[in-house]
Design a protein around this motif. Structure first.
Motif, PDB file in Angstrom:
ATOM      1  N   ASP A  82       0.831  -1.214   0.000  1.00 19.38           N
ATOM      2  CA  ASP A  82       0.000   0.000   0.000  1.00 19.38           C
ATOM      3  C   ASP A  82       0.859   1.255   0.000  1.00 19.38           C
ATOM      4  O   ASP A  82       0.635   2.176  -0.788  1.00 19.38           O
ATOM      5  CB  ASP A  82      -0.946   0.016   1.209  1.00 19.38           C
ATOM      6  CG  ASP A  82      -2.155  -0.883   0.991  1.00 19.38           C
ATOM      7  OD1 ASP A  82      -2.216  -1.533  -0.078  1.00 19.38           O
ATOM      8  OD2 ASP A  82      -3.014  -0.944   1.883  1.00 19.38           O
ATOM      9  N   GLY A  85       2.655   1.424  -3.364  1.00 17.60           N
ATOM     10  CA  GLY A  85       1.658   1.667  -4.416  1.00 17.60           C
ATOM     11  C   GLY A  85       1.231   3.125  -4.461  1.00 17.60           C
ATOM     12  O   GLY A  85       1.125   3.722  -5.532  1.00 17.60           O
ATOM     13  N   ALA A  89       1.826   5.760  -7.490  1.00 14.03           N
ATOM     14  CA  ALA A  89       0.622   6.356  -8.082  1.00 14.03           C
ATOM     15  C   ALA A  89       0.741   7.877  -8.169  1.00 14.03           C
ATOM     16  O   ALA A  89       0.162   8.502  -9.058  1.00 14.03           O
ATOM     17  CB  ALA A  89      -0.607   5.963  -7.266  1.00 14.03           C
ATOM     18  N   GLU A  90       1.485   8.457  -7.251  1.00 11.04           N
ATOM     19  CA  GLU A  90       1.624   9.916  -7.235  1.00 11.04           C
ATOM     20  C   GLU A  90       2.421  10.448  -8.414  1.00 11.04           C
ATOM     21  O   GLU A  90       2.300  11.616  -8.764  1.00 11.04           O
ATOM     22  CB  GLU A  90       2.322  10.339  -5.945  1.00 11.04           C
ATOM     23  CG  GLU A  90       1.360  10.840  -4.898  1.00 11.04           C
ATOM     24  CD  GLU A  90       2.076  11.124  -3.610  1.00 11.04           C
ATOM     25  OE1 GLU A  90       3.156  11.743  -3.642  1.00 11.04           O
ATOM     26  OE2 GLU A  90       1.557  10.693  -2.564  1.00 11.04           O
ATOM     27  N   HIS A  91       3.254   9.619  -9.014  1.00 11.12           N
ATOM     28  CA  HIS A  91       4.105  10.106 -10.107  1.00 11.12           C
ATOM     29  C   HIS A  91       3.248  10.458 -11.329  1.00 11.12           C
ATOM     30  O   HIS A  91       2.427   9.653 -11.759  1.00 11.12           O
ATOM     31  CB  HIS A  91       5.142   9.045 -10.477  1.00 11.12           C
ATOM     32  CG  HIS A  91       6.257   9.595 -11.299  1.00 11.12           C
ATOM     33  ND1 HIS A  91       6.114   9.865 -12.642  1.00 11.12           N
ATOM     34  CD2 HIS A  91       7.513   9.967 -10.971  1.00 11.12           C
ATOM     35  CE1 HIS A  91       7.247  10.374 -13.108  1.00 11.12           C
ATOM     36  NE2 HIS A  91       8.119  10.437 -12.102  1.00 11.12           N
ATOM     37  N   PRO A  92       3.422  11.675 -11.874  1.00  7.18           N
ATOM     38  CA  PRO A  92       2.530  12.102 -12.968  1.00  7.18           C
ATOM     39  C   PRO A  92       2.616  11.249 -14.241  1.00  7.18           C
ATOM     40  O   PRO A  92       1.685  11.238 -15.032  1.00  7.18           O
ATOM     41  CB  PRO A  92       2.982  13.542 -13.258  1.00  7.18           C
ATOM     42  CG  PRO A  92       4.316  13.696 -12.624  1.00  7.18           C
ATOM     43  CD  PRO A  92       4.357  12.743 -11.470  1.00  7.18           C
ATOM     44  N   ARG A  93       3.714  10.521 -14.435  1.00  8.63           N
ATOM     45  CA  ARG A  93       3.833   9.706 -15.648  1.00  8.63           C
ATOM     46  C   ARG A  93       3.355   8.278 -15.461  1.00  8.63           C
ATOM     47  O   ARG A  93       3.425   7.470 -16.378  1.00  8.63           O
ATOM     48  CB  ARG A  93       5.276   9.687 -16.126  1.00  8.63           C
ATOM     49  CG  ARG A  93       5.838  11.038 -16.421  1.00  8.63           C
ATOM     50  CD  ARG A  93       5.125  11.729 -17.571  1.00  8.63           C
ATOM     51  NE  ARG A  93       5.954  12.844 -17.975  1.00  8.63           N
ATOM     52  CZ  ARG A  93       7.050  12.693 -18.719  1.00  8.63           C
ATOM     53  NH1 ARG A  93       7.392  11.527 -19.175  1.00  8.63           N
ATOM     54  NH2 ARG A  93       7.774  13.727 -18.996  1.00  8.63           N
ATOM     55  N   VAL A  94       2.909   7.974 -14.251  1.00  4.50           N
ATOM     56  CA  VAL A  94       2.324   6.650 -14.002  1.00  4.50           C
ATOM     57  C   VAL A  94       0.818   6.785 -14.188  1.00  4.50           C
ATOM     58  O   VAL A  94       0.173   7.535 -13.469  1.00  4.50           O
ATOM     59  CB  VAL A  94       2.651   6.158 -12.570  1.00  4.50           C
ATOM     60  CG1 VAL A  94       1.876   4.885 -12.230  1.00  4.50           C
ATOM     61  CG2 VAL A  94       4.154   5.924 -12.421  1.00  4.50           C
ATOM     62  N   SER A  95       0.282   6.100 -15.201  1.00  7.46           N
ATOM     63  CA  SER A  95      -1.155   6.245 -15.464  1.00  7.46           C
ATOM     64  C   SER A  95      -1.980   5.176 -14.755  1.00  7.46           C
ATOM     65  O   SER A  95      -3.133   5.391 -14.440  1.00  7.46           O
ATOM     66  CB  SER A  95      -1.437   6.201 -16.961  1.00  7.46           C
ATOM     67  OG  SER A  95      -1.158   4.925 -17.472  1.00  7.46           O
ATOM     68  N   HIS A  96      -1.393   4.007 -14.534  1.00 10.34           N
ATOM     69  CA  HIS A  96      -2.102   2.925 -13.856  1.00 10.34           C
ATOM     70  C   HIS A  96      -1.177   2.325 -12.816  1.00 10.34           C
ATOM     71  O   HIS A  96       0.012   2.159 -13.077  1.00 10.34           O
ATOM     72  CB  HIS A  96      -2.467   1.792 -14.821  1.00 10.34           C
ATOM     73  CG  HIS A  96      -3.428   2.182 -15.901  1.00 10.34           C
ATOM     74  ND1 HIS A  96      -3.122   3.099 -16.870  1.00 10.34           N
ATOM     75  CD2 HIS A  96      -4.684   1.762 -16.164  1.00 10.34           C
ATOM     76  CE1 HIS A  96      -4.161   3.239 -17.683  1.00 10.34           C
ATOM     77  NE2 HIS A  96      -5.119   2.434 -17.279  1.00 10.34           N
ATOM     78  N   CYS A  97      -1.730   1.983 -11.669  1.00 11.81           N
ATOM     79  CA  CYS A  97      -0.926   1.300 -10.656  1.00 11.81           C
ATOM     80  C   CYS A  97      -1.820   0.313  -9.906  1.00 11.81           C
ATOM     81  O   CYS A  97      -2.806   0.710  -9.296  1.00 11.81           O
ATOM     82  CB  CYS A  97      -0.310   2.323  -9.712  1.00 11.81           C
ATOM     83  SG  CYS A  97       0.801   1.578  -8.494  1.00 11.81           S
ATOM     84  N   TYR A  98      -1.486  -0.965 -10.035  1.00 10.45           N
ATOM     85  CA  TYR A  98      -2.292  -2.031  -9.442  1.00 10.45           C
ATOM     86  C   TYR A  98      -1.418  -3.030  -8.691  1.00 10.45           C
ATOM     87  O   TYR A  98      -0.312  -3.339  -9.133  1.00 10.45           O
ATOM     88  CB  TYR A  98      -2.942  -2.887 -10.534  1.00 10.45           C
ATOM     89  CG  TYR A  98      -4.051  -2.282 -11.329  1.00 10.45           C
ATOM     90  CD1 TYR A  98      -5.360  -2.355 -10.881  1.00 10.45           C
ATOM     91  CD2 TYR A  98      -3.809  -1.703 -12.573  1.00 10.45           C
ATOM     92  CE1 TYR A  98      -6.401  -1.852 -11.652  1.00 10.45           C
ATOM     93  CE2 TYR A  98      -4.839  -1.187 -13.347  1.00 10.45           C
ATOM     94  CZ  TYR A  98      -6.136  -1.269 -12.874  1.00 10.45           C
ATOM     95  OH  TYR A  98      -7.155  -0.783 -13.633  1.00 10.45           O
ATOM     96  N   MET A 113       1.879   1.423 -15.264  1.00 11.33           N
ATOM     97  CA  MET A 113       2.012   1.793 -16.685  1.00 11.33           C
ATOM     98  C   MET A 113       2.710   3.139 -16.687  1.00 11.33           C
ATOM     99  O   MET A 113       2.235   4.088 -16.066  1.00 11.33           O
ATOM    100  CB  MET A 113       0.641   1.947 -17.352  1.00 11.33           C
ATOM    101  CG  MET A 113      -0.068   0.653 -17.690  1.00 11.33           C
ATOM    102  SD  MET A 113       0.819  -0.462 -18.797  1.00 11.33           S
ATOM    103  CE  MET A 113       1.149   0.618 -20.175  1.00 11.33           C
TER     104      MET A 113
END
Lengths: 155, 150
Positions: A82, A85, A89-98, A113
């Motif tokens: 968590d 993750g 997820a906070e990074h602007p170039r990460v569009s998906h995080c699972y 992604m």
């Protein structure tokens, strides 16, 4: 979610490509015998309830300048998923995080992604994420070929 | 694509004005005419930069389930296998990736049972083993990308 007929028509309409005209909701409203304001209010209601995740332009990332994209799978300790993750997820170039259930021989459980403008840019983003999360083991799954990309119709 | 196009793209992605005349609202914001906004967007669509303008629906709130699938397919069978997989409307994305698991696709259906059924059918039809990797947690999904970074 139970939809009335008119709601179904609106949802069907906005799932596609709305017409590029000054009043994009006018024709639909007319055909449903309601006002444009009513159509818009419905869309806003679905936005608020989360049925619509986003309303607006959907881009082809490759053509928009993000031509180097990769799925990067990270090996993250179960207790840290968590926390890590959320950082990824906070990074602007990460569009998906699972976080995913993975087969035993794959092991990399946290999927991101990442969208970059070049291989160097991608390497930099990955190095940065690795550094700030202290996750050293990861697998860069770059796409060799796109075989299919569509969106599902829900109504 | 110039700076004004990028600004319009950011607005179109992140704060599309839901109003009766959305392109007039954008025109006022960026300081050009409504017609010019529409013409610029038309060009961005023609160039393939904009795929479409509309709603991105949340599959989960519509009662749909999805999973990421991976498979190990011999190179000389990839085309044939991809054809079988892509024929299913429930398959929305499919990519060849540089890993031992070389075929990666996403499946979306109205229940986990349906997903499992489709996987079983694909395994049978394509003579492959499909590894399903359903999400346990979701931390982020598809936020617009800033055009200023391009």
């Amino acid at each position: 979610m139970v939809l009335e007929d008119k709601e179904k028509k609106i949802l069907e309409f906005i799932q596609g490509d709305i017409p590029l005209v000054a009043n994009p909701f006018q024709e639909l409203a007319k055909s449903l015998d309601i006002s444009e304001a009513e159509v818009i209010a419905k869309i806003k209601k679905w936005q608020d309830s989360g049925v619509i995740r986003r309303f607006g332009a959907v881009l082809r990332h490759q053509k928009a300048g993000y031509n180097t994209n990769a799925m990067v799978a990270w090996l993250v300790n179960d207790k840290m998923t968590d926390e890590i993750g959320e950082i990824m997820a906070e990074h602007p170039r990460v569009s998906h995080c699972y976080l995913r259930e993975v087969p035993q021989d794959f092991r990399y459980n946290l999927f991101t992604m990442i969208h970059a403008t070049s291989q160097d840019d991608l390497a930099e983003i990955i190095a940065h994420l690795s550094k700030v999360t202290n996750v050293k083991e990861y697998n860069i799954l770059q796409s060799v070929k796109e075989l299919k990309k569509t969106s599902l119709k829900y109504v | 694509m110039d700076d004004l196009d990028k600004r319009i793209l950011d607005i179109l992605q992140q704060e599309y004005p839901l109003s009766i005349n959305p392109y007039n609202d954008i025109a006022i914001e960026v300081g050009i005419t409504e017609l010019e906004v529409i013409n610029r967007i038309r060009k961005l669509k023609e160039n393939g930069i904009i795929r479409r303008i509309g709603a991105v629906i949340d599959a989960k709130s519509m009662g749909f389930h999805s999973t990421l699938c991976a498979s190990i397919v011999k190179n000389d069978r990839i085309e044939e296998v991809a054809k079988i997989i892509n024929a299913r409307t429930e398959v929305t994305h499919n990519y060849i990736r540089n890993h031992k698991y070389n075929l990666w696709f996403t499946l979306t259906a109205s229940s986990p049972e349906k997903i499992n059924g489709i996987i079983a059918q694909l395994e049978d039809l394509a003579q492959i083993k499909v590894y399903s990797m359903p999400a346990k947690r979701l931390y982020k999904i598809r936020v617009a990308l800033e055009m200023g970074d391009v």
